[in-house]
Write a protein that holds these residues in place. Structure first.
Motif, mmCIF file in Angstrom:
data_model
loop_
_atom_site.group_PDB
_atom_site.id
_atom_site.type_symbol
_atom_site.label_atom_id
_atom_site.label_comp_id
_atom_site.label_asym_id
_atom_site.label_seq_id
_atom_site.Cartn_x
_atom_site.Cartn_y
_atom_site.Cartn_z
ATOM 1 N N UNK A 241 0.853 -1.187 0.000
ATOM 2 C CA UNK A 241 0.000 0.000 0.000
ATOM 3 C C UNK A 241 0.888 1.236 0.000
ATOM 4 N N UNK A 242 0.466 2.286 -0.682
ATOM 5 C CA UNK A 242 1.266 3.503 -0.736
ATOM 6 C C UNK A 242 1.465 4.097 0.656
ATOM 7 N N UNK A 243 0.444 3.940 1.537
ATOM 8 C CA UNK A 243 0.552 4.504 2.886
ATOM 9 C C UNK A 243 1.052 3.475 3.903
ATOM 10 N N UNK A 244 1.701 2.402 3.423
ATOM 11 C CA UNK A 244 2.275 1.417 4.343
ATOM 12 C C UNK A 244 3.679 1.841 4.765
ATOM 13 N N UNK A 245 4.129 1.413 5.945
ATOM 14 C CA UNK A 245 5.495 1.739 6.370
ATOM 15 C C UNK A 245 6.555 1.263 5.385
ATOM 16 N N UNK B 128 14.916 -4.606 10.668
ATOM 17 C CA UNK B 128 14.728 -4.993 9.265
ATOM 18 C C UNK B 128 14.498 -3.769 8.391
ATOM 19 N N UNK B 129 13.685 -2.851 8.862
ATOM 20 C CA UNK B 129 13.394 -1.651 8.072
ATOM 21 C C UNK B 129 14.609 -0.721 8.005
ATOM 22 N N UNK B 130 15.381 -0.666 9.086
ATOM 23 C CA UNK B 130 16.618 0.108 9.048
ATOM 24 C C UNK B 130 17.560 -0.487 8.003
ATOM 25 N N UNK B 131 17.626 -1.824 7.945
ATOM 26 C CA UNK B 131 18.459 -2.492 6.938
ATOM 27 C C UNK B 131 17.964 -2.182 5.533
ATOM 28 N N UNK C 21 6.800 3.715 2.438
ATOM 29 C CA UNK C 21 7.303 5.019 2.858
ATOM 30 C C UNK C 21 8.773 4.965 3.263
ATOM 31 N N UNK C 22 9.194 3.901 3.940
ATOM 32 C CA UNK C 22 10.616 3.754 4.283
ATOM 33 C C UNK C 22 11.433 3.542 3.009
ATOM 34 N N UNK C 23 10.863 2.804 2.044
ATOM 35 C CA UNK C 23 11.551 2.618 0.764
ATOM 36 C C UNK C 23 11.709 3.946 0.029
ATOM 37 N N UNK C 24 10.676 4.786 0.105
ATOM 38 C CA UNK C 24 10.747 6.093 -0.551
ATOM 39 C C UNK C 24 11.820 6.985 0.074
ATOM 40 N N UNK C 25 11.886 6.993 1.404
ATOM 41 C CA UNK C 25 12.921 7.818 2.027
ATOM 42 C C UNK C 25 14.302 7.238 1.720
ATOM 43 N N UNK C 26 14.361 5.916 1.539
ATOM 44 C CA UNK C 26 15.609 5.307 1.098
ATOM 45 C C UNK C 26 16.014 5.793 -0.284
ATOM 46 N N UNK C 27 15.052 5.907 -1.195
ATOM 47 C CA UNK C 27 15.335 6.402 -2.543
ATOM 48 C C UNK C 27 15.754 7.867 -2.523
ATOM 49 N N UNK C 28 15.099 8.654 -1.663
ATOM 50 C CA UNK C 28 15.489 10.064 -1.523
ATOM 51 C C UNK C 28 16.953 10.153 -1.088
ATOM 52 N N UNK D 295 13.358 10.112 11.857
ATOM 53 C CA UNK D 295 12.000 9.971 12.404
ATOM 54 C C UNK D 295 11.219 8.931 11.616
ATOM 55 N N UNK D 296 11.310 8.993 10.293
ATOM 56 C CA UNK D 296 10.566 8.059 9.443
ATOM 57 C C UNK D 296 11.074 6.634 9.633
ATOM 58 N N UNK D 297 12.393 6.475 9.601
ATOM 59 C CA UNK D 297 12.985 5.136 9.645
ATOM 60 C C UNK D 297 12.772 4.450 10.987
ATOM 61 N N UNK D 298 12.720 5.218 12.074
ATOM 62 C CA UNK D 298 12.601 4.603 13.397
ATOM 63 C C UNK D 298 11.170 4.542 13.920
ATOM 64 N N UNK D 299 10.261 5.375 13.400
ATOM 65 C CA UNK D 299 8.899 5.399 13.959
ATOM 66 C C UNK D 299 7.860 4.752 13.053
ATOM 67 N N UNK D 300 8.064 4.697 11.748
ATOM 68 C CA UNK D 300 7.056 4.132 10.863
ATOM 69 C C UNK D 300 6.953 2.604 10.949
#
Length: 459
Positions: free
Chosen positions: A21-25, A150-153, A28-35, A137-142
């Motif tokens: 889902x676009x509004x899934x963690x 796993x999400x940090x990785x 969103x974490x993948x998007x901030x990774x791309x940024x 904030x995004x990487x640790x709270x979403x």
């Protein structure tokens, strides 16, 4: 002024269980990774060439000193600014400064005036403070509480792919150029194109109140913030015992870049090989973050135990890598520089230093991923974690500012290595104390987290 809240969500049904889902963690974490792939990832590739790709590293060292000086201030302030403006404005403003920085070296290639590069570095420090506070904030709270490692990785892997691609740009575009040359204009233009894309991608990031996990919980209960609130909360960080225990690790975590990039990669290898080495340095970061992420999320049932084991693994690896660095450093000094190595050199002449530089990248990712996991374990709320992450990046950047200026003053290479090794070593026992006193095991944490969740999202 505050977060872009969607209050209608409070009466909404829980979302379908889809990771994509676009509004899934995950998205969103993948998007901030791309940024970060496009902006800091390319910046890392630029810095990793040694001297910003210039023959004389003085301009890059002074620009980086200015950068990390302002970064130290705005890293700390960044969490509060993020809580006031929300992710889109904060991230877009931060990303735009990376383009200016790369452009300053394009200018320097033709005119050799330091002033523009130093000013661009200072402006980038402001922007980087905003970007990394928002990213933290995004990487640790979403993410869900039990999958933060796993999400940090995931983030770290996507982000450092930027360094891999960024390393290929100077390797390919400068393959046939002599060692006496600086990188060509096309290298800087390539970096600028990626950084512009990152600024545009940042507009796709959703605010925490609109990101919904599969269990129906939102990523924060923050409804608004104010300048006075954020100012007070930021000041409290300097008296927060949890943050004080993180200070040595924060200070150490970027301190070694000036040594590794300029005095290992920049001194030991020729121009094209430095670009190739960076492909593997940042590739090693992807492997390191995945490995430590698995340990921190899946190795043991107890969260505290996973934290202890993760710190122990990083400490052992750090001792081995810096020990190898010491053995390598004893072979040359500022007054007795080695012959430049090329990746085509046969035998151990190239292999040994290459493996060492690869290992430095591996250690960097594991160390920083571990610290981010600990920060993420201290709270679940986006507003709190944005301040914690901003504090971490602020202290980290203050250390980096000092490190780049130390190198500018021609401190002996061996002294730099010993200081780097010592700083990282001091951080490990303090992180163990923090895990023991502040990290809650999963059941305790879940009970605390439920108090922060709106009742309509609970199952």
């Amino acid at each position: 002024m505050g977060f872009e809240d969607n209050l209608d969500q409070e009466s909404a049904a829980p979302p379908k269980k889809s990771l994509f889902r676009y509004n899934s963690p995950l998205v969103q974490v993948s998007l901030i990774g791309l940024v970060c792939f496009c902006c800091p990832g390319m910046f890392n590739a630029l810095s990793g060439m040694g001297g910003g790709g210039q023959v004389d590293p003085t301009a890059a060292n002074n620009a980086n000193t200015a950068l990390y000086t302002t970064f130290a201030v705005f890293g700390v302030l960044g969490g509060g600014i993020y809580n006031l403006l929300g992710p889109r404005l904060t991230l877009a403003a931060g990303c735009s400064t990376y383009v200016l920085y790369a452009g300053s070296f394009l200018y320097y290639n033709h005119y050799h005036h330091q002033a523009f590069a130093i000013a661009a570095g200072a402006i980038l420090g402001i922007g980087a403070g905003l970007l990394w506070a928002g990213e933290g904030a995004i990487m640790t709270s979403y993410p869900p509480r039990d999958r933060k490692g796993t999400y940090i990785s995931l983030f770290w892997s996507i982000f450092n792919m930027g360094g891999v691609i960024g390393g290929l740009i100077p390797f390919i575009s400068n393959y046939s150029r002599s060692e006496a040359a600086s990188v060509n204009d096309g290298t800087y233009i390539g970096f600028m194109c990626f950084m512009t894309l990152g600024a545009l991608l940042s507009l796709a990031i959703l605010p925490p109140s609109k990101v919904i996990r599969d269990d129906g919980t939102t990523c924060t209960n923050v409804k608004y913030s104010s300048v006075s609130t954020e100012a007070l909360e930021i000041l409290k960080l300097f008296l927060n015992w949890k943050m004080l225990l993180i200070v040595p690790a924060s200070w150490a975590s970027n301190f070694f870049y000036s040594y590794q990039f300029t005095n290992v990669n920049g001194v030991m290898f020729n121009l094209r090989t430095r670009g190739l080495n960076n492909v593997f340095y940042w590739g090693a970061q992807m492997l390191g973050s995945i490995g430590i992420g698995y340990v921190l999320d899946f190795s043991f049932s107890s969260r505290k135990t996973r934290g202890y084991v993760g710190i122990a693994i990083v400490a052992l690896l750090g001792t081995a890598v810096w020990g190898g660095g010491l053995a390598n450093q004893l072979n040359y000094s500022r007054h007795d520089l080695p012959n430049k190595l090329d990746f085509k050199d046969s035998g151990s002449d190239y292999a040994g230093p290459f493996v060492l530089y690869f290992s430095y990248g591996l250690l960097d990712a594991m160390f920083q991923s571990m610290v981010y996991w600990i920060i993420g374990s201290l709270a679940d709320d986006s507003a709190i974690l944005s301040r914690y992450s901003g504090f971490y990046k602020g202290v980290q950047s203050a250390g980096a500012a000092v490190a780049w200026q130390i190198d500018t003053h021609k401190v002996p290479f061996l002294s730099e290595l010993i200081v780097n090794w010592s700083l990282m070593t001091v951080g490990y026992p303090l992180l163990l104390v923090l895990v023991k006193l502040a990290v809650k095991d999963d059941k305790e944490g879940e009970e605390g987290a439920k108090k922060e969740v709106a009742p309509s999202f609970a199952h």
